[in-house]
Design an enzyme around this catalytic site. Structure first.
Site, short mmCIF file in Angstrom:
data_model
loop_
_atom_site.label_atom_id
_atom_site.label_comp_id
_atom_site.label_asym_id
_atom_site.label_seq_id
_atom_site.Cartn_x
_atom_site.Cartn_y
_atom_site.Cartn_z
N LYS A 123 -9.75 1.13 -1.28
CA LYS A 123 -9.80 0.71 0.12
C LYS A 123 -11.13 1.12 0.77
CE LYS A 123 -6.92 1.21 4.32
NZ LYS A 123 -5.75 1.95 4.83
N CYS A 139 -4.54 -3.27 3.98
CA CYS A 139 -4.11 -2.87 5.32
C CYS A 139 -5.22 -2.93 6.37
CB CYS A 139 -3.48 -1.47 5.24
SG CYS A 139 -2.35 -1.10 6.63
N GLU A 185 0.86 -1.18 0.00
CA GLU A 185 0.00 0.00 0.00
C GLU A 185 0.90 1.23 0.00
OE1 GLU A 185 -3.34 1.90 3.07
OE2 GLU A 185 -1.72 0.64 3.85
#
Length: 261
Positions: free
Chosen positions: A114, A150, A48
């Site tokens: 995300k 993440c 990321e």
């Protein structure tokens, strides 16, 4: 005809460290992809925020998915005949950016924004990043591969949903924040989410960088976890490349013996 139950794929997690300059970061990312491909990887995952580290003015560096950073990754993927997954930032309509995973390579072109933003441990990702809304999977060499980023690791339902969508491998680029207990949480969550999805999980973090304020900059510890939640391979804190093989026969066996999905 290929047998999906026995598909195998050589994968790599390129644990690099990004700075604030997208041009320098692209050069480092391309070199890492070349090294991973030279060692036999067909799927290369970068972290990321590999385009620019957190703490950078993200709006000033964000680019569309046909911008220079994505185009550079697209070129190396095409040149080497591999699929690359990498975290970058693209402009959002409300003036913020999207924290986006680009997936590119022969016969593959998709992206994931995300969903779960890092508003925790003193960070407020949602101040500068607009959330995505859609789960994403894609097919590659007889595998179905899911995407997460993440902080998504803290949300079991996303991984269960990806498993139900057929994902046999879930790749998780990350820039995990350092701090008390954070290594243990990373290890726990990567293992738990693999068990939730009953899928392989390849988690690629940024290499360790000493903390600066609350910006999540990476702790390393990139790993491959089996569908039973066992750690198959793990890196240390420094820059390195994890190479491993994913076998979907394991997925089929686990899902038939423990039918939780």
């Amino acid at each position: 005809m290929s047998d999906r139950s026995t598909a195998r794929l050589r994968v790599a997690a390129a644990q690099v460290s990004a700075g604030p300059d997208p041009v320098a970061n692209l050069a480092g990312a391309v070199e890492a992809v070349r090294r991973a491909a030279a060692d036999g990887a067909s799927l290369v995952v970068l972290p990321e925020a590999v385009m620019a580290c957190f703490g950078t003015d993200l709006a000033s560096v964000a680019e569309p998915l046909d911008g220079p950073f994505a185009t550079g990754l697209r070129k190396v993927a095409a040149d080497l005949g591999v699929v690359v997954v990498a975290g970058l930032f693209e402009p959002a309509e409300d003036g913020r950016v999207h924290n986006t995973l680009l997936v590119t390579g022969p016969g593959v072109e998709t992206s994931y924004r995300k969903i779960h933003l890092y508003d925790a441990f003193g960070s407020h990702e949602s101040d500068t990043v607009a959330p995505g809304k859609e789960l994403v999977t894609f097919g590659y060499r007889d595998l179905t591969i899911g995407l997460a980023t993440c902080y998504d690791l803290r949300f079991a339902d996303q991984f269960t949903a990806l498993g139900r969508l057929g994902a046999e491998l879930i790749v998780v680029p990350a820039s995990w924040g350092a701090g008390p207990g954070k290594e243990e949480q990373w290890d726990l969550l990567t293992r738990a989410r693999a068990a939730d999805a009953q899928a392989w999980v390849l988690a690629c973090d940024q290499a360790y960088v000493p903390p600066v304020g609350t910006d999540p900059l990476g702790i390393g510890r990139s790993s491959l976890t089996t569908p039973l939640g066992q750690t198959a391979a793990r890196l240390g804190a420094g820059a390195d490349i994890l190479q491993a093989t994913v076998d979907t026969a394991v997925v089929a066996t686990v899902r038939s013996r423990v039918p939780i999905l």
